[in-house]
Design a protein around this motif. Structure first.
Motif, PDB file in Angstrom:
ATOM      1  N   LYS A 235       0.866  -1.186   0.000  1.00  0.00           N
ATOM      2  CA  LYS A 235       0.000   0.000   0.000  1.00  0.00           C
ATOM      3  C   LYS A 235       0.900   1.234   0.000  1.00  0.00           C
ATOM      4  CE  LYS A 235      -4.178  -1.845   2.178  1.00  0.00           C
ATOM      5  NZ  LYS A 235      -3.817  -3.254   2.126  1.00  0.00           N
ATOM      6  N   ILE A 241      -6.075  12.608  -1.523  1.00  0.00           N
ATOM      7  CA  ILE A 241      -7.478  12.254  -1.721  1.00  0.00           C
ATOM      8  C   ILE A 241      -8.264  13.372  -2.406  1.00  0.00           C
ATOM      9  CG2 ILE A 241      -7.544  10.646   0.222  1.00  0.00           C
ATOM     10  CD1 ILE A 241      -8.826  12.833   1.898  1.00  0.00           C
ATOM     11  N   LYS A 245      -9.041   9.036  -7.703  1.00  0.00           N
ATOM     12  CA  LYS A 245      -8.269   7.930  -7.132  1.00  0.00           C
ATOM     13  C   LYS A 245      -7.192   7.428  -8.079  1.00  0.00           C
ATOM     14  CE  LYS A 245      -7.851   4.806  -3.775  1.00  0.00           C
ATOM     15  NZ  LYS A 245      -7.630   5.121  -2.367  1.00  0.00           N
ATOM     16  N   VAL A 249      -3.168   7.671  -7.236  1.00  0.00           N
ATOM     17  CA  VAL A 249      -2.353   6.461  -7.080  1.00  0.00           C
ATOM     18  C   VAL A 249      -1.174   6.472  -8.045  1.00  0.00           C
ATOM     19  CG1 VAL A 249      -2.328   3.953  -7.373  1.00  0.00           C
ATOM     20  CG2 VAL A 249      -4.219   5.037  -6.161  1.00  0.00           C
ATOM     21  N   LYS A 277      -2.914  -2.357  -6.637  1.00  0.00           N
ATOM     22  CA  LYS A 277      -4.334  -2.116  -6.854  1.00  0.00           C
ATOM     23  C   LYS A 277      -4.632  -0.617  -6.838  1.00  0.00           C
ATOM     24  CE  LYS A 277      -6.952  -6.189  -5.448  1.00  0.00           C
ATOM     25  NZ  LYS A 277      -8.004  -6.683  -4.526  1.00  0.00           N
ATOM     26  N   ILE A 278      -5.483  -0.200  -7.764  1.00  0.00           N
ATOM     27  CA  ILE A 278      -5.896   1.200  -7.781  1.00  0.00           C
ATOM     28  C   ILE A 278      -6.751   1.507  -6.553  1.00  0.00           C
ATOM     29  CG2 ILE A 278      -7.262   2.913  -9.035  1.00  0.00           C
ATOM     30  CD1 ILE A 278      -6.383   1.507 -11.620  1.00  0.00           C
ATOM     31  N   ASN A 279      -7.608   0.570  -6.190  1.00  0.00           N
ATOM     32  CA  ASN A 279      -8.416   0.712  -4.980  1.00  0.00           C
ATOM     33  C   ASN A 279      -8.250  -0.542  -4.136  1.00  0.00           C
ATOM     34  OD1 ASN A 279     -10.230   1.069  -2.957  1.00  0.00           O
ATOM     35  ND2 ASN A 279     -11.999   1.486  -4.269  1.00  0.00           N
ATOM     36  N   ASP A 281      -9.273  -1.469  -1.412  1.00  0.00           N
ATOM     37  CA  ASP A 281     -10.404  -1.904  -0.593  1.00  0.00           C
ATOM     38  C   ASP A 281     -11.532  -2.532  -1.414  1.00  0.00           C
ATOM     39  OD1 ASP A 281      -9.158  -0.882   1.710  1.00  0.00           O
ATOM     40  OD2 ASP A 281      -9.845   1.128   1.186  1.00  0.00           O
ATOM     41  N   SER A 282     -11.333  -2.681  -2.711  1.00  0.00           N
ATOM     42  CA  SER A 282     -12.388  -3.211  -3.562  1.00  0.00           C
ATOM     43  C   SER A 282     -11.867  -4.328  -4.452  1.00  0.00           C
ATOM     44  CB  SER A 282     -12.966  -2.097  -4.442  1.00  0.00           C
ATOM     45  OG  SER A 282     -13.841  -2.628  -5.412  1.00  0.00           O
ATOM     46  N   SER A 285     -11.688  -3.357  -8.315  1.00  0.00           N
ATOM     47  CA  SER A 285     -10.793  -2.304  -8.796  1.00  0.00           C
ATOM     48  C   SER A 285      -9.841  -2.830  -9.859  1.00  0.00           C
ATOM     49  CB  SER A 285      -9.986  -1.744  -7.628  1.00  0.00           C
ATOM     50  OG  SER A 285      -9.155  -2.751  -7.088  1.00  0.00           O
TER      51      SER A 285
END
Length: 332
Positions: A235, A241, A245, A249, A277-279, A281-282, A285
């Motif tokens: 990460k 932010i 996103k 990143v 990963k771009i996101n 938490d998903s 993504s």
């Protein structure tokens, strides 16, 4: 006899991208092509790229990790299997720290000497290659260029004639350092630009052949001379932010990669490659793929990735490098 080609090149030269172009052209010419790739270290992060590009047109095999004796046994086993399966052309891409004598020695062993004949040995060289390679690095460079029928010059956009001449001088100094019988001339260099190779150029490259390139043999162990560090589930730190996103990143990732190369306390980093990963938490993504050297950082979106970064170089400090990430794991 099955023709076998070797595509080699020092860390980050771009040989995997060139291999894809080269293999696809052979398929268009009607060849039944198999590709064997051996990466430095225990995990091959180029596998996704190769499978995406070649899986429908070529048979693809990976040989992962191991010391030089283990790797040689695995490669020989793969080539024996391919000899039985009846491919007309085999392309071998070893790791970036590879002594080409190993290729010739292996092909002279029974039963490979009865099934295979060497087609071309091609050395991919980055136009902006670092002039500060260690003795081990210059040895591998000399081994690859000295035995190549042709040098494929990559990433040459924006490189002046003076810079190109300086690169040729540096390569020839490296060849001379190990008393190699080969001298690199302009006639043996092909200026490669992705997507711009004509049929005439391909036909010329397919007739490159190889050279004996006799030189001093150094007892250099690739696994001992170069470190491979792995970082899983990485990460990033401090993503802005306030921006979209994907943009945030990518910017933070490029900033982190460039900082790692500049930090001498991290060791002599030669290549960084991997995915993020771009996101994170998903599960829905996307991903970014990273392929970077000290002179170029390439970041591109890719539909599928794996949560892994590999850092290759000399005298690497794992904790110092790890401090640049927001968090990571040592194991999958």
């Amino acid at each position: 006899m099955i023709k076998i080609d070797l595509i080699t090149g020092f860390l980050g030269a771009g040989k995997t991208t060139f291999l894809i172009d080269y293999a696809k052209y052979m398929v268009r010419c009607g060849e039944n092509v198999a590709v064997v790739v051996n990466d430095h270290g225990a995990i091959n992060v180029d596998r996704l790229l190769l499978e995406e590009a070649l899986s429908e047109s070529c048979h693809l095999e990976m040989v992962i990790g191991g010391d030089s004796d283990c790797r040689r046994r695995r490669l020989k086993t793969k080539l024996i299997a391919m000899g039985i399966q009846g491919y007309s052309r085999v392309i071998l891409e070893p790791s970036g720290v590879f002594d080409v004598d190993e290729f010739f020695d292996m092909l002279f062993e029974d039963p490979l000497d009865r099934w295979y004949e060497i087609g071309n040995v091609l050395a991919v060289v980055e136009a902006k290659l670092s002039r500060t390679l260690s003795v081990s690095g210059r040895y591998f460079l000399a081994s690859q260029v000295g035995k190549a029928g042709r040098v494929i010059l990559s990433k040459s956009e924006g490189v002046s004639d003076e810079e190109r001449a300086s690169l040729v001088e540096y390569i020839n100094e490296s060849l001379k350092l190990f008393k190699c019988t080969t001298v690199l001339s302009e006639q043996r260099i092909y200026n490669w630009k992705l997507g711009e190779i004509s049929k005439e150029d391909y036909d010329m490259i397919l007739k490159s052949g190889y050279r004996s390139g006799e030189m001093i043999k150094l007892p250099v162990d690739e696994e001992a001379a170069f470190d491979s560090l792995f970082y899983f589930h990485v990460k990033l730190k401090d993503i802005n932010i306030g921006k979209p996103k994907v943009v945030a990143v990518k910017e933070r990732l490029e900033e982190t990669i460039r900082a790692l190369f500049k930090d001498s306390d991290c060791g002599n980093i030669m290549r960084i490659k991997g995915f993020i990963k771009i996101n994170p938490d998903s599960d829905l993504s996307g991903w970014f793929e990273v392929n970077a050297t000290g002179t170029e950082v390439l970041i591109r979106p890719i539909p599928v990735g794996q949560e892994l970064f590999i850092v290759i170089g000399e005298d690497l400090d794992k904790e110092r490098i790890g401090s640049y990430w927001g968090s990571y794991k040592n194991e999958v």
